[in-house]
Design an enzyme around this catalytic site. Structure first.
Site, PDB file in Angstrom:
ATOM      1  N   ARG A  62      36.730  39.186  16.406  1.00 39.40           N
ATOM      2  CA  ARG A  62      35.597  38.373  17.365  1.00 39.40           C
ATOM      3  C   ARG A  62      34.495  39.256  16.999  1.00 39.40           C
ATOM      4  O   ARG A  62      34.310  40.327  17.032  1.00 39.40           O
ATOM      5  CB  ARG A  62      36.124  38.527  18.954  1.00 39.40           C
ATOM      6  CG  ARG A  62      35.064  38.199  19.825  1.00 39.40           C
ATOM      7  CD  ARG A  62      34.109  39.091  20.354  1.00 39.40           C
ATOM      8  NE  ARG A  62      33.290  38.638  21.220  1.00 39.40           N
ATOM      9  CZ  ARG A  62      32.129  39.229  21.820  1.00 39.40           C
ATOM     10  NH1 ARG A  62      31.829  40.393  21.334  1.00 39.40           N
ATOM     11  NH2 ARG A  62      31.305  38.794  22.910  1.00 39.40           N
TER      12      ARG A  62
ATOM     13  N   SER B 129      31.175  52.045  24.852  1.00 47.44           N
ATOM     14  CA  SER B 129      30.651  50.587  24.323  1.00 47.44           C
ATOM     15  C   SER B 129      30.002  50.532  23.112  1.00 47.44           C
ATOM     16  O   SER B 129      29.656  49.642  22.818  1.00 47.44           O
ATOM     17  CB  SER B 129      29.831  50.139  25.675  1.00 47.44           C
ATOM     18  OG  SER B 129      28.891  50.731  25.936  1.00 47.44           O
TER      19      SER B 129
ATOM     20  N   THR C 113      26.046  47.286  25.401  1.00 47.73           N
ATOM     21  CA  THR C 113      25.174  47.229  23.783  1.00 47.73           C
ATOM     22  C   THR C 113      24.138  48.070  24.201  1.00 47.73           C
ATOM     23  O   THR C 113      23.258  48.074  25.253  1.00 47.73           O
ATOM     24  CB  THR C 113      25.060  45.982  23.626  1.00 47.73           C
ATOM     25  OG1 THR C 113      26.182  45.171  23.424  1.00 47.73           O
ATOM     26  CG2 THR C 113      24.382  45.899  22.483  1.00 47.73           C
TER      27      THR C 113
ATOM     28  N   THR D 296      26.888  47.825  18.891  1.00 45.61           N
ATOM     29  CA  THR D 296      27.622  47.724  19.891  1.00 45.61           C
ATOM     30  C   THR D 296      29.359  47.795  19.478  1.00 45.61           C
ATOM     31  O   THR D 296      29.453  47.232  18.262  1.00 45.61           O
ATOM     32  CB  THR D 296      27.688  46.642  20.881  1.00 45.61           C
ATOM     33  OG1 THR D 296      28.625  46.462  22.132  1.00 45.61           O
ATOM     34  CG2 THR D 296      28.009  45.469  20.192  1.00 45.61           C
TER      35      THR D 296
ATOM     36  N   THR E  19      21.957  42.035  26.253  1.00 50.41           N
ATOM     37  CA  THR E  19      23.315  42.545  26.650  1.00 50.41           C
ATOM     38  C   THR E  19      24.152  41.598  27.384  1.00 50.41           C
ATOM     39  O   THR E  19      23.477  40.982  27.935  1.00 50.41           O
ATOM     40  CB  THR E  19      23.142  44.094  27.059  1.00 50.41           C
ATOM     41  OG1 THR E  19      24.253  44.727  27.264  1.00 50.41           O
ATOM     42  CG2 THR E  19      22.473  43.985  28.461  1.00 50.41           C
ATOM     43  N   GLY E  20      25.509  41.969  27.518  1.00 47.66           N
ATOM     44  CA  GLY E  20      26.188  41.119  28.219  1.00 47.66           C
ATOM     45  C   GLY E  20      27.023  40.094  27.267  1.00 47.66           C
ATOM     46  O   GLY E  20      27.452  40.499  26.290  1.00 47.66           O
TER      47      GLY E  20
HETATM   48  N1  ASP Z   1      26.762  41.631  23.969  1.00 45.41           N
HETATM   49  C1  ASP Z   1      28.105  42.362  23.718  1.00 45.41           C
HETATM   50  C2  ASP Z   1      28.972  41.504  23.070  1.00 45.41           C
HETATM   51  O1  ASP Z   1      29.218  40.414  23.513  1.00 45.41           O
HETATM   52  C3  ASP Z   1      28.525  43.191  24.685  1.00 45.41           C
HETATM   53  C4  ASP Z   1      27.479  43.671  25.541  1.00 45.41           C
HETATM   54  O2  ASP Z   1      26.445  43.879  25.549  1.00 45.41           O
HETATM   55  O3  ASP Z   1      28.126  44.127  26.725  1.00 45.41           O
HETATM   56  O4  ASP Z   1      29.643  42.025  21.998  1.00 45.41           O
END
Ligand code: ASP
Length: 330
Positions: free
Chosen positions: A217, A78, A189, A207, A240-241
């Protein structure tokens, strides 16, 4: 009456008191330096950052060195090298760095072929008049500054992508990747925030973004104020997320501003999470966002929409993984 000798003695004594008072009253935490980062893989990253923090180094150097660990770790799918690609099989990386002393910041987005996007982001911060470079421009800048091209798509990530392609629907549906990866985590991330020995606060975030995203994107992670924000007068936050939700709410900046108003790091993260849920409760049921925050006293906290977010802390007092509190029972 004070003779000159006594005056000097008394004033040196009071100025000594003044120094002691100023040091104690400056809000410098007993725990400084301290470094915290998202997810349990933050532990190894913190250990690297700690080497610099503990030697009295600068916060931006520490967070850069720290997040380079997962960037180079091919088993981490990731972040950085070995990250899961987009729908076209291209690994595109997002990263940013911020110095809370003067709000200096640098960022790269949709950067391909470079193992350490965080170092490119730092160079953007230090050597250009800009904050953010993207895509080909970011790559051109990196190559002009001595970075070399690497194929970031490892055999494992290529295999996973080809598996995903068997059923892929080429449209942006939130969390659609879950259907193809089962329980496997398809996005993470590293967001790292820290205080150095001088009390300065900074952070880094890096990330490969959502697995199998549309090409081009960009998530929250390289966006100052969304995936990361640091202001040494207050503290720092990272996320994160599902990046789209964090961008919509300017998440990390929101958390820092809530701390500025007096909320604790955990309360501030909780309020930011609640804002996401309130504006679209149905959507929130299907996606995860976690915030992590640190204030200038060295207090830290986190909050997530759902169970499962954790974070790593390293200070003189502890080296520990904490489970974040969360809002919804999913
Ligand atoms: N926040 C990151 C993104 O949307 C991904 C993640 O942290 O899971 O690219």
């Amino acid at each position: 009456m004070l003779d000159r000798r006594n005056f000097i003695r008394i004033s040196s004594f009071t100025s000594l008191l003044g120094i002691t008072k100023a040091t104690a009253g400056a809000g410098i935490p007993a725990t400084k330096p301290i470094v915290i980062s998202t997810w349990d893989f933050g532990k190894a990253a913190n250990a690297e950052a700690w080497k610099i923090l503990n030697a009295g180094g600068k916060v931006v150097d520490a967070v850069e060195a720290g997040v380079k660990i997962p960037e180079a770790d091919e088993s981490n799918q990731s972040v950085g090298y070995g990250g899961l690609p987009d729908r076209d099989g291209r690994v595109t990386l997002d990263a940013c760095i911020m110095d809370g002393a003067n709000l200096a910041c640098g960022s790269v987005a949709c950067l391909e072929h470079i193992v350490h996007p965080i170092s490119v982001a730092k160079l953007v911060m230090q050597t250009t008049p800009h904050v953010m470079l993207v895509g080909d421009g970011a790559l051109q800048f990196a190559l002009a500054n001595g970075f070399t091209k690497t194929n970031l798509l490892t055999p494992k990530s290529e295999k996973d992508w080809k598996e995903w392609l068997k059923k892929a629907e080429y449209k942006p549906v939130i969390n659609i990747e879950k259907q193809f990866t089962g329980d496997k985590n398809n996005h993470d991330t590293i967001g790292m925030i820290a205080i150095d020995a001088t009390g300065n606060i900074g952070g880094a975030c890096t990330t490969s973004g959502l697995a199998y995203k549309m090409h081009g994107r960009v998530g929250d992670s390289p966006i100052i104020g969304a995936g990361l924000y640091a202001d040494s007068e207050v503290g720092a936050a990272t996320s994160t997320g599902m990046g789209e939700e964090v961008i919509r709410t300017c998440g990390s900046h929101t958390v820092v501003e809530l701390m500025r108003q007096g909320y604790s790091p955990e309360q501030a993260c909780k309020k930011a999470v609640e804002r996401i849920i309130k504006r679209n409760p149905e959507r929130a049921k299907t996606l995860q966002v976690g915030f992590l925050a640190l204030n200038k006293k060295g207090e830290f906290g986190a909050y997530a929409i759902h169970k499962g977010f954790n974070y790593a802390v390293k200070s003189n007092k502890e080296e520990k993984i904490y489970e974040s509190k969360y809002a919804l029972n999913s």
